[in-house]
Write a protein that holds these residues in place. Structure first.
Motif, short mmCIF file in Angstrom:
data_model
loop_
_atom_site.label_atom_id
_atom_site.label_comp_id
_atom_site.label_asym_id
_atom_site.label_seq_id
_atom_site.Cartn_x
_atom_site.Cartn_y
_atom_site.Cartn_z
N SER A 167 26.94 41.47 42.06
CA SER A 167 27.84 42.27 41.22
C SER A 167 28.11 41.66 39.87
CB SER A 167 29.18 42.49 41.94
OG SER A 167 29.82 41.25 42.21
N CYS A 168 27.86 40.36 39.71
CA CYS A 168 28.27 39.65 38.50
C CYS A 168 27.15 39.48 37.48
CB CYS A 168 28.78 38.25 38.86
SG CYS A 168 30.36 38.23 39.73
N MET A 169 27.49 39.65 36.22
CA MET A 169 26.59 39.29 35.13
C MET A 169 27.42 38.56 34.07
SD MET A 169 23.97 41.57 32.82
CE MET A 169 25.25 42.48 31.95
N PHE A 170 27.29 37.25 34.01
CA PHE A 170 28.08 36.43 33.10
C PHE A 170 27.42 36.33 31.73
CE2 PHE A 170 29.32 34.78 37.28
CZ PHE A 170 30.69 34.76 37.16
N LYS A 171 28.24 36.10 30.74
CA LYS A 171 27.74 35.73 29.43
C LYS A 171 27.01 34.39 29.58
CE LYS A 171 29.67 36.82 24.93
NZ LYS A 171 30.89 36.79 24.10
N LEU A 172 25.87 34.26 28.95
CA LEU A 172 25.10 33.02 29.07
C LEU A 172 25.91 31.83 28.57
CD1 LEU A 172 22.43 31.59 29.75
CD2 LEU A 172 21.64 32.15 27.43
N SER A 173 26.68 32.03 27.51
CA SER A 173 27.49 30.94 26.96
C SER A 173 28.55 30.47 27.96
CB SER A 173 28.15 31.37 25.66
OG SER A 173 28.99 32.50 25.86
N VAL A 174 29.05 31.38 28.79
CA VAL A 174 30.03 31.02 29.81
C VAL A 174 29.39 30.12 30.87
CG1 VAL A 174 31.43 31.93 31.71
CG2 VAL A 174 31.51 33.01 29.45
N ILE A 175 28.18 30.50 31.30
CA ILE A 175 27.47 29.70 32.30
C ILE A 175 27.16 28.32 31.75
CG2 ILE A 175 25.33 29.52 33.63
CD1 ILE A 175 27.38 31.55 34.70
N TYR A 195 31.45 31.17 41.41
CA TYR A 195 32.74 30.50 41.25
C TYR A 195 32.81 29.72 39.94
CZ TYR A 195 36.78 27.58 42.43
OH TYR A 195 38.01 26.95 42.43
N ALA A 196 31.75 28.98 39.63
CA ALA A 196 31.72 28.20 38.39
C ALA A 196 31.86 29.10 37.17
CB ALA A 196 30.42 27.40 38.31
N GLY A 197 31.18 30.26 37.21
CA GLY A 197 31.32 31.20 36.11
C GLY A 197 32.72 31.77 36.00
N MET A 198 33.33 32.06 37.15
CA MET A 198 34.68 32.61 37.17
C MET A 198 35.70 31.64 36.56
SD MET A 198 34.60 34.25 41.00
CE MET A 198 36.36 34.54 41.09
N VAL A 199 35.50 30.35 36.83
CA VAL A 199 36.43 29.34 36.30
C VAL A 199 36.50 29.42 34.78
CG1 VAL A 199 36.77 26.85 36.01
CG2 VAL A 199 36.19 27.77 38.26
#
Length: 342
Positions: A167-175, A195-199
């Motif tokens: 379900s998740c697609m993070f911004k690359l900069s966030v990762i 979880y790491a991305g959510m933090v």
């Protein structure tokens, strides 16, 4: 002229010759100017590498192939993060695929966004076979679609609704900001990745489209019941990695909304770790679990108390045959809501 890559798709492949074309073909239907596809051949022993190279030769503008020694799903993700250039980063496993209408909806949302969220959430669909839609997991009861939200706007009320790799697609900069490095040769590390991305996520946008098509029931899948029990150590490793990644109880003091979402996730993974470890018949499983709890208590005493005595996980820890029977009942019950196995 340089491409404006909106999404970097990472496709980790290991011995995927029989089905990887379904995944790649689904992604290639999107506008090539807006995407890149990174295929990681993780030391495959079949023709996966040859097939990947052929796709790259036929689509040099959009596909890039990495050949590497086998390091597992998480290690393939680590390598993909290093070379990705898109605004957002999305992992699609080689036996899954993307729905074109939903994919175009997401690309349109990114193109037209006045404010860029750190995380896009989309629906995912369980498939029992490539034509049989089993269940759609959506977030309509949790999030208002097409609106920039913060964690204060996200209300998880039960464990069925949670954030997953699908379900998740993070911004690359966030990762990249998270600095997450996933363990080699371990399954279920995708929960740690999320979880790491959510933090490091502050804003979220929900797109109500059935984007990710998740195949279940294929032989050898890590989500099968037999493999989940067999690989109980990987569940414990994932949970431990999350516990050690950040001081969750310190976040609670400064950002209660973010803490609630993170705790919801870490509690779920803790419950899963307890469940499969206690159902294992491996003689060493009980000792491994004791060491896991000892480590959690020593490093994160407040979190340990909350997980063990203040959550549903406490019921999963009932001793003896009764406790193991209760775990089997919870597993049976969970399958009624989420068809992750067949």
């Amino acid at each position: 002229m340089e491409k404006n890559v909106l999404i970097s798709f990472l496709v980790p492949c290991y011995n995927s010759e029989a089905y990887m074309h379904i995944c790649l073909d689904s992604l290639l239907k999107a506008n090539h100017d807006q995407i890149e596809i990174i295929v990681v051949d993780d030391g495959s022993k079949d023709k996966t590498g040859e097939i990947a190279d052929k796709y790259q030769a036929e689509n040099p503008d959009v596909i890039r192939v990495i050949h590497k020694e086998n390091g597992g799903h998480g290690d393939a993700i680590n390598d993909g993060i290093k070379v990705a250039t898109g605004k957002y980063f999305k992992i699609v496993d080689s036996d899954d695929w993307a729905d074109l209408d939903a994919l175009n909806k997401v690309l349109e949302a990114i193109s037209n966004a006045k404010e860029e969220p750190d995380l896009y959430l989309m629906n995912y669909v369980y498939y029992k076979g490539y034509e049989n839609r089993a269940k759609v997991i959506n977030y309509k009861s949790v999030l208002e679609p097409n609106k920039l939200l913060t964690w204060k706007d996200v209300k998880f009320k039960n464990l069925e609704k949670n954030l997953t790799l699908h379900s998740c697609m993070f911004k690359l900069s966030v990762i990249k900001e998270s600095g997450v490095v996933l363990p080699k040769h371990a399954s279920y590390e995708d929960n740690f990745f999320v979880y790491a991305g959510m933090v490091h996520t502050k804003t979220v946008m929900y797109i109500d489209g059935d984007f990710y098509c998740y195949l279940i029931g294929r032989d050898g899948q890590s989500v099968s019941y037999a493999n989940c029990v067999k690989k109980y150590k990987d569940h414990l490793l994932c949970s431990q990695s999350m516990n050690d990644f950040t001081d969750l109880m310190a976040i609670k003091k400064n950002d209660k909304a973010r803490y609630k979402v993170l705790y919801h996730h870490i509690r779920l993974i803790f419950c899963i770790s307890v469940l499969y470890t206690r159902l294992s018949k491996e003689p060493k499983s009980r000792e491994d679990f004791k060491l896991f709890l000892k480590d959690l208590k020593a490093k994160h005493k407040k979190l340990y108390k909350k997980l063990r005595y203040g959550s549903i996980a406490g019921f999963l820890l009932f001793p003896g045959a009764f406790g193991r029977g209760f775990n089997r009942f919870i597993l049976w019950l969970s399958k009624k809501f989420v068809p992750f196995d067949v």
